[in-house]
Every structure is written in structure tokens, then in C-alpha cells.
Design a protein around this motif. Sequence first.
Motif, PDB file in Angstrom:
ATOM      1  N   LEU A  85       0.833  -1.211   0.000  1.00  0.00           N
ATOM      2  CA  LEU A  85       0.000   0.000   0.000  1.00  0.00           C
ATOM      3  C   LEU A  85       0.867   1.261   0.000  1.00  0.00           C
ATOM      4  CD1 LEU A  85      -2.692  -1.143   2.587  1.00  0.00           C
ATOM      5  CD2 LEU A  85      -3.020  -0.840   0.129  1.00  0.00           C
ATOM      6  N   SER A  86       2.000   1.208   0.715  1.00  0.00           N
ATOM      7  CA  SER A  86       2.897   2.379   0.778  1.00  0.00           C
ATOM      8  C   SER A  86       3.476   2.709  -0.600  1.00  0.00           C
ATOM      9  CB  SER A  86       4.016   2.120   1.773  1.00  0.00           C
ATOM     10  OG  SER A  86       4.882   3.232   1.870  1.00  0.00           O
ATOM     11  N   VAL A  87       3.775   1.656  -1.388  1.00  0.00           N
ATOM     12  CA  VAL A  87       4.280   1.886  -2.755  1.00  0.00           C
ATOM     13  C   VAL A  87       3.250   2.644  -3.586  1.00  0.00           C
ATOM     14  CG1 VAL A  87       4.840   0.726  -4.920  1.00  0.00           C
ATOM     15  CG2 VAL A  87       5.874  -0.065  -2.800  1.00  0.00           C
ATOM     16  N   ILE A  88       1.995   2.210  -3.477  1.00  0.00           N
ATOM     17  CA  ILE A  88       0.926   2.896  -4.235  1.00  0.00           C
ATOM     18  C   ILE A  88       0.804   4.338  -3.764  1.00  0.00           C
ATOM     19  CG2 ILE A  88      -1.542   2.895  -4.740  1.00  0.00           C
ATOM     20  CD1 ILE A  88      -1.484  -0.154  -4.424  1.00  0.00           C
ATOM     21  N   HIS A  89       0.959   4.537  -2.441  1.00  0.00           N
ATOM     22  CA  HIS A  89       0.889   5.904  -1.894  1.00  0.00           C
ATOM     23  C   HIS A  89       2.039   6.770  -2.427  1.00  0.00           C
ATOM     24  CE1 HIS A  89       1.710   8.878   1.451  1.00  0.00           C
ATOM     25  NE2 HIS A  89       0.487   9.205   1.041  1.00  0.00           N
ATOM     26  N   ALA A  90       3.269   6.212  -2.451  1.00  0.00           N
ATOM     27  CA  ALA A  90       4.420   6.963  -2.960  1.00  0.00           C
ATOM     28  C   ALA A  90       4.244   7.299  -4.442  1.00  0.00           C
ATOM     29  CB  ALA A  90       5.695   6.151  -2.761  1.00  0.00           C
ATOM     30  N   LEU A 112      -6.989  10.998  -7.623  1.00  0.00           N
ATOM     31  CA  LEU A 112      -5.862  10.705  -6.746  1.00  0.00           C
ATOM     32  C   LEU A 112      -6.207  10.942  -5.281  1.00  0.00           C
ATOM     33  CD1 LEU A 112      -2.823  12.093  -8.807  1.00  0.00           C
ATOM     34  CD2 LEU A 112      -3.897   9.836  -8.857  1.00  0.00           C
ATOM     35  N   ARG A 113      -7.163  11.807  -5.007  1.00  0.00           N
ATOM     36  CA  ARG A 113      -7.630  12.004  -3.632  1.00  0.00           C
ATOM     37  C   ARG A 113      -8.378  10.748  -3.140  1.00  0.00           C
ATOM     38  NH1 ARG A 113      -7.196  17.348  -2.023  1.00  0.00           N
ATOM     39  NH2 ARG A 113      -6.850  18.852  -3.719  1.00  0.00           N
ATOM     40  N   PHE A 114      -9.150  10.160  -4.065  1.00  0.00           N
ATOM     41  CA  PHE A 114      -9.823   8.912  -3.713  1.00  0.00           C
ATOM     42  C   PHE A 114      -8.813   7.807  -3.394  1.00  0.00           C
ATOM     43  CE2 PHE A 114     -13.696  10.407  -6.195  1.00  0.00           C
ATOM     44  CZ  PHE A 114     -14.471  10.576  -5.061  1.00  0.00           C
ATOM     45  N   VAL A 115      -7.706   7.800  -4.149  1.00  0.00           N
ATOM     46  CA  VAL A 115      -6.671   6.804  -3.915  1.00  0.00           C
ATOM     47  C   VAL A 115      -6.141   6.918  -2.491  1.00  0.00           C
ATOM     48  CG1 VAL A 115      -4.344   6.037  -4.584  1.00  0.00           C
ATOM     49  CG2 VAL A 115      -6.020   6.597  -6.343  1.00  0.00           C
ATOM     50  N   GLU A 116      -5.916   8.150  -2.039  1.00  0.00           N
ATOM     51  CA  GLU A 116      -5.428   8.346  -0.668  1.00  0.00           C
ATOM     52  C   GLU A 116      -6.415   7.765   0.351  1.00  0.00           C
ATOM     53  OE1 GLU A 116      -2.519   9.694   0.324  1.00  0.00           O
ATOM     54  OE2 GLU A 116      -1.897   9.898  -1.768  1.00  0.00           O
ATOM     55  N   ILE A 117      -7.714   7.906   0.056  1.00  0.00           N
ATOM     56  CA  ILE A 117      -8.736   7.371   0.973  1.00  0.00           C
ATOM     57  C   ILE A 117      -8.670   5.847   1.008  1.00  0.00           C
ATOM     58  CG2 ILE A 117     -11.228   7.125   1.332  1.00  0.00           C
ATOM     59  CD1 ILE A 117     -11.529   9.960   0.112  1.00  0.00           C
ATOM     60  N   PHE A 118      -8.561   5.231  -0.193  1.00  0.00           N
ATOM     61  CA  PHE A 118      -8.512   3.770  -0.256  1.00  0.00           C
ATOM     62  C   PHE A 118      -7.269   3.235   0.463  1.00  0.00           C
ATOM     63  CE2 PHE A 118     -10.921   4.342  -4.427  1.00  0.00           C
ATOM     64  CZ  PHE A 118     -12.146   4.220  -3.802  1.00  0.00           C
ATOM     65  N   ILE A 119      -6.141   3.933   0.304  1.00  0.00           N
ATOM     66  CA  ILE A 119      -4.903   3.498   0.961  1.00  0.00           C
ATOM     67  C   ILE A 119      -5.052   3.588   2.475  1.00  0.00           C
ATOM     68  CG2 ILE A 119      -2.471   4.084   1.338  1.00  0.00           C
ATOM     69  CD1 ILE A 119      -2.386   4.943  -1.624  1.00  0.00           C
ATOM     70  N   SER A 120      -5.646   4.665   2.940  1.00  0.00           N
ATOM     71  CA  SER A 120      -5.840   4.841   4.389  1.00  0.00           C
ATOM     72  C   SER A 120      -6.747   3.746   4.954  1.00  0.00           C
ATOM     73  CB  SER A 120      -6.452   6.218   4.685  1.00  0.00           C
ATOM     74  OG  SER A 120      -5.577   7.248   4.252  1.00  0.00           O
ATOM     75  N   ILE A 121      -7.821   3.444   4.209  1.00  0.00           N
ATOM     76  CA  ILE A 121      -8.731   2.372   4.644  1.00  0.00           C
ATOM     77  C   ILE A 121      -7.993   1.042   4.658  1.00  0.00           C
ATOM     78  CG2 ILE A 121     -10.779   1.051   3.993  1.00  0.00           C
ATOM     79  CD1 ILE A 121     -11.957   3.666   2.872  1.00  0.00           C
ATOM     80  N   VAL A 152     -10.853  -8.108   0.646  1.00  0.00           N
ATOM     81  CA  VAL A 152     -10.983  -6.673   0.989  1.00  0.00           C
ATOM     82  C   VAL A 152      -9.647  -5.961   0.766  1.00  0.00           C
ATOM     83  CG1 VAL A 152     -11.534  -5.028   2.822  1.00  0.00           C
ATOM     84  CG2 VAL A 152     -12.798  -7.180   2.653  1.00  0.00           C
ATOM     85  N   CYS A 153      -8.572  -6.644   1.126  1.00  0.00           N
ATOM     86  CA  CYS A 153      -7.239  -6.074   0.911  1.00  0.00           C
ATOM     87  C   CYS A 153      -6.969  -5.879  -0.586  1.00  0.00           C
ATOM     88  CB  CYS A 153      -6.202  -6.987   1.534  1.00  0.00           C
ATOM     89  SG  CYS A 153      -4.490  -6.462   1.236  1.00  0.00           S
ATOM     90  N   TYR A 154      -7.297  -6.932  -1.337  1.00  0.00           N
ATOM     91  CA  TYR A 154      -7.102  -6.832  -2.790  1.00  0.00           C
ATOM     92  C   TYR A 154      -7.992  -5.741  -3.395  1.00  0.00           C
ATOM     93  CZ  TYR A 154      -4.275 -11.088  -2.945  1.00  0.00           C
ATOM     94  OH  TYR A 154      -3.288 -12.017  -2.778  1.00  0.00           O
ATOM     95  N   ALA A 155      -9.200  -5.602  -2.816  1.00  0.00           N
ATOM     96  CA  ALA A 155     -10.131  -4.582  -3.322  1.00  0.00           C
ATOM     97  C   ALA A 155      -9.550  -3.183  -3.146  1.00  0.00           C
ATOM     98  CB  ALA A 155     -11.471  -4.704  -2.604  1.00  0.00           C
ATOM     99  N   CYS A 156      -8.956  -2.917  -1.985  1.00  0.00           N
ATOM    100  CA  CYS A 156      -8.343  -1.591  -1.754  1.00  0.00           C
ATOM    101  C   CYS A 156      -7.215  -1.336  -2.747  1.00  0.00           C
ATOM    102  CB  CYS A 156      -7.816  -1.505  -0.324  1.00  0.00           C
ATOM    103  SG  CYS A 156      -9.093  -1.427   0.933  1.00  0.00           S
ATOM    104  N   THR A 157      -6.402  -2.376  -2.978  1.00  0.00           N
ATOM    105  CA  THR A 157      -5.290  -2.241  -3.916  1.00  0.00           C
ATOM    106  C   THR A 157      -5.788  -2.016  -5.343  1.00  0.00           C
ATOM    107  OG1 THR A 157      -3.898  -3.669  -2.552  1.00  0.00           O
ATOM    108  CG2 THR A 157      -3.249  -3.371  -4.852  1.00  0.00           C
TER     109      THR A 157
END
Length: 797
Positions: A85-90, A112-121, A152-157
Amino acid sequence: MFEFVRVHQLNLMLFLAGMCGITAFYALLSKTLPAKRKIYIIYLELDGMILMLADRFAYIFRGDESTLGYWMVRITNFLVFFISLSVIHAFNLLFADILREKGNLGRVPMELRFVEIFISIGELLLIVSQFTGLYYTFDETNHYKREPGLFVCYACTLLSLGFQLICIIKYRKNLRRRLRFGFLAFTIAPIISTIAQIFLYGLSLTNITIVIILLIIYTFTLIDINETAELATQSEIDYLKKESVSIKRLFEQTASALATAIDAKDSHTHGHSARVADYARRIAVEQGKTEKECDEIYYAALLHDVGKIGIPDDIIAKSSRLTDEEYEEVQQHVSIGEEILSSITEFPYLSIAAKYHHERYDGTGYPDKLAGENIPEIARIISVADAYDVMTSKRKYRDAGPQEKVREEIIKGTGTQFDPVFANTMLHLIDMDYTYEMKERTETIGLAGNKDLHPAEYRSKISDGIIVDQTPVKIHISCKPDEDTENEFHIPALVLYDSLDGKIYYQPDKIEDLSYLEFGELWFDGNKICSGARDIQVKTEYSDREKYNALIKSKDVIEYDIEAVKIRDHAKIVISSKFLKVEAIIALPDAVRYMYAALTGEYCYIYNISVDKAKKPVPNDYIPRIAEEISYIDRLEGDVPNIQIEGYHFAKTDGVPVRDGMRIEFHTMCLPTARLIWHCPHIILFYSDDKKVDGKNYREFALIRLDGEYWDSKGHSENKMITNFTENFESWDAWKELNKKGYNCELEFKRFGSRVTLTTENGGIAIKNITNIPADVKDMYVSLSGDQVALTEIRYL
């Protein structure tokens, strides 16, 4: 493929971890990356390194029931999920930064703001899973086991990568091509590998794919930065070049304006400085000077007369002969010019040229009576160009001199007034100027510079002559009847002729001296007089003859368009007006003479005269022939075809190799129009790939004329020419007479290595020319040519 990766994935992980660590280190040292982008790239690459190491240790300690194994399996598996998840965030931070800065977006896209939300979740759920077993658990043998909540983990990714993909597609035009490709790979490849990994347990396909893409992204980002830097550098270079061109243009415009102001002190010297600058540059080019040297010579020539600003106007504009005191005052313009231009310290050659351009090669000039090569070279070049323009321009006390007479004056001044090298170059330029373009040009063709003519009686007023050649000249005029006469006949006409200076003459001595020949006259209604031409055929086409006759009898203005063209010994003139078109074909006496057309008429007023030249010449068969071609080579042929040379090097033989002991024999006879000593055969020593003069990779070593003159080789070789007049030489008039009658000529060649010696004697002129060619030249060829001469029975022995 998958089995191979499964077997070697631990080694692959270690290699990829090392590559990410090295990449992060290089990114840290990079000075080309912007600060924020450097941080995000280091963040990405360190994430990749940790991800690969964690994943590797997770596999290594899987099933290890020791205390170390217990903790390593749990820590490394947590890191694998968290760092993914951190890689996607970076990447999200890097993508947003590039869109803001390089894409000129100025904001972070909503995707990209939505991406930050998904990563946080995803990160929150990952922490929860450590206590609830939502994603995975470990059995009693310390093996990792998937749980139903893992989707659920895969869904966030997948959602994060999906929204990033949407953003890439949406803003693709804001990304450079390489970055667009790398970003698309980052989002699409992990999605595919994540789906595949659901069914391929025990294989870290997603993590390996992500890290490989991270390395690609770093590479593409670095390339993009370098390309941006190169573009910026090139843009700066282009800007500096434009600035340089602009400064050069400003300098040239300033110098031209100053030169124009100088010339304006006397209406008879209009354009003098610009023409001298042009001729001086041509001499410099022929001498093989660099572009920078040619520019310096040009600007120096443009300002060579700047000192005339300090000479009183009444002396400059005086039409009568100057007194000794006035002439001494005029001579001061060189010192005044030096003083004015010496303040331009960046260009010292300007003041040098201004001061010394009136020095003479024999040391009798002014101001310092320098002689020979003690005179600065730039001044010696300008001296020849200046004298040539003075002789070929109209002055208060005389008309412009004929080109051939000017040439003779240059010859007379060689070694006394002029440097022989630059005088010889000027002679070569004259020989190449077939249509006498290098002279003062009036802005209009009207009589004495006016844009209108008012001939009362026929030919009482005649315009300046317009030269007609293979590039069509187009003339437009307006014509109306003379209001002071009742004569119904008020038609314009053209006088067709040739003379050395392009002017019409009636005095017998001028006619002979300037070789004046009138071909005929052509009225704009189709009437003609054929005098010196072999024939003139006229065709008239009326669209409405009655209306044309009525128009001629009226007092209305008639517009005429004339097109004139000449190809060798034939000319064609088309005159178009309302209701009538006149087409005339003129068979000239020969192909050597020029043809001028001058406007005249009777009882009419001709105005609105304009002259334009077409951009391209017409084809050789444009004019239908009405008379047989005159040939002076209808004689026995030798080893090669006979050639008739109607102008300077208009025809040449193909080259033959120069051999030791070779002889060339041929018969030479000047054409009837030949009247000067250099109208004789020329020998050209050269090299080219196809054995033709001016062929591919052409290098000229010597150009020898049988009158004893030669043209230098522009540094391609060294030449020494020795010309002696034997007891058989009577006079130049006798020499010209011999050439008109014709004689047999023999050339002898001796070659020893790179030295070629040519000897010949004709009409009492003995010539020996020694040419030393460069050592790298193995083959040298000889070609025969000339000026206004027929060469026949050519044999190589």
C-alpha cells in the motif's frame, strides 16, 4: 514461466531489492531531480527494496517453528501488505507532483484524492487484521494461510490502481510519452498480476511486478528530466542564436543606414557602399575566406567611406573638376573615417579598412603610401571592389563603363593600383557575370530614372534597356494619347538591340566602340522592322478587331502586358492588351549576343511602368525555331565532339587523364562576336569523380587562357605561370585577328609525380604553366573550354 519464477523468486527478490537500493542512492545523489520529486522517488525505491526483502524473508522463515521464525514470519508478512500500500501511496504522490508541475494542472485530481482514501482504509484494515485474522492467519507450524477477508485487501489495492489508471488516461496529454507508458505499466501490470496471484498461491507475482515497474518508472523519470534539461538547454541555445542573429541584423541595419546616409551626400553615389560591400564579399568568398572573415570584409566595405561625413557637401557634390586644395580635402576622408570607427574597439578591422582603402599596390596611394603586402589585406580587397563600382556606376561627368572596358582597366591596374591576387579574382568574377549584373541598377526603367515616358515623335524618348534572357521578364505599362496632338496613331513600341553597356547609340564611333547592333523594332499593334535580326515573325490575334480599332482612335488609356524571353539565338515577345495579342519570334544573328528591349513610341504618354522577373527560366524548347541554328563547328571531328562556346565556359569537353608526354591538338577560331583578347581557348586542370568540370567532388587546379592569363585554384594547388612574348608576337590587334581567322593549337604535358607542366605557343605568346597538385590526388584531368570560340578536330596524342 511461472514455475521458473517460483523456483528462482528468492534470488530474484534479492536482486530487485539491491537494484532498488542502488536506485534510491543514485536518486539521492542526483542534482537534476527537483527536490520533491527526488523525495518521492527515494520513497518509492526504498519501499520497493523493503517490499522485496520482507517478501523474501517471509518465504525463508515460513514453517520455521523457532521463536525467531515465529516473529519474522509475522513481521515480514505485515510489511509485505503494508509496503504494498505504501508503494501505491508513494506513486500517488509522485504522479500528483508531476501533474502539478510538468502537466501544469495546478491541483491534485479528484481521482488521486480517492486513492489516498482507499490506501488509508487499507492500512487501517491491515492493522485490524493483525488482531482479528481478517486477511490471514498462521497455523501451528508457522505457515501463512489466507482468510476470506483477504479480498478486501485486494479490493483496496485494485481500486487504488484503478483510479490511478483512470487519472492517467484522463490526463494523458499532460504527460510526456515515456512517463505515460511507465505510469500505465504501474497500474495495469499489478492489476493483472494481482488477479493472477489469487489463483497462484505461493508466488509473489504482484510484488515482483510492482518492483520491476518501479525501476522502469525511475529510469523513465530520469530520462524525462534529462530530456527536459536538454530541451531547456537547446531553448537557451536557440535564444542565444536568435539574439546573436538579431544583434548581427541590428549591426548590419545600422551600418547600412550609416552607409546610405554617406552615399546620400551625393545623389550620384547612391548605393555605392552597399555594392562595394557585395563585391568585396564575393572576392573574399572566391579566396576561400571563412564566413566570419567574409562578414568582416563586408561590414568594413559597407563603412569604408564613412569619413565623407566630415567633407563639405559643396565639395562632394561638385560637378566640375576639383582643385588641388579640394582634392587634398577629399583625401582627408580616410583619416576622418579611421577616427570615427576606431572607437568601435570590438571591430578594429573597420577603422583599418576606412584608413587604407585608397593605398595603391605600387606605394603611390594615400594616406601613408604603403606598398604591396604592407597594405592590410582587407583594404586591398576593398580597393579593387571600390574601383570596380566606380567604373560601373553612373557619375556626374560620365555614364557607367561597359563591362569589357572596365575589365581592361582592372588589368591595367593589376600590380600598380591593385593587388594582383585580388585583381585576378575580380577579373574572374567579371568573366562569370554573363549578363553584367554587377553594376549600378536604377530603380525604374524609365528615362533618366523617371517612371514615365513622353515620346512625341517616334523614338524622341527611349527608356533604359531591359536585358532579356532565359528567365522571362514581365513589363506592365499604361498608355494614353498625347493630348497636344491630333495624330490618331499613338502606339508604344519596343526597340530590340545589343550593346556593351546596354544603351542605344546613333553616333558611328559609339556604335563601333560599344558594338551596338539593332535587331529590330516591334510596335504594340503588331507592326515590325527587322534590321540586324535574321528574321522577325509576328502573329496577331484579335478578340474583337472593330472594338480594338475604336479603342486606338479614342483617347482612352490602354493597359499593356509584355513578356520577353531569349534562348540562345531566338527571342520571343508577347504583348497583350484589350482585344489584341501580339506574339513575335526573333531570330537573332547568333547565340552569343545579348538582347535588350527599350520602350519608346510616338504621340503617346507611357506611365505606370513596372518590371518583374520570373523566378525560373523557361525550358530550352520554349521558343519555336524560325531560322537554322548558326554553327561554326561544322568541321571534321577528332577524338571528341567539336564544341561551340558562346559565352564564358558555356561548353566544355569531358576530362581526360593527364599523362606524361601527352599532347592535345585542336583547331580554334573565335566567333564573329569575339572582340577581346580573352575570347580564346581555355585549358582547365581539375579532378572530379565523373571526369566532368563541376562534377561530383570537383577540385580545380588551374585555369589557363591562351592569351597568357590564368585563374588561381582557391588553394587546391600551387601554380606558377610564365608567359613570354616571342618575336612572332606583333600586337594584340594581330593576336585578335589571328584568333578570328583560326589556327591549329598544340598543348604539351609533362607529369612527374604531383607536378604537371603545360607548354604551348600561339601567335607569339609562349606559355609555361607548372601546377603542383596535392599528394592525395592520384588522377588529374584536362578539359578544353573558352569564351566565344569554336574548337574543332580535337585529338589526344
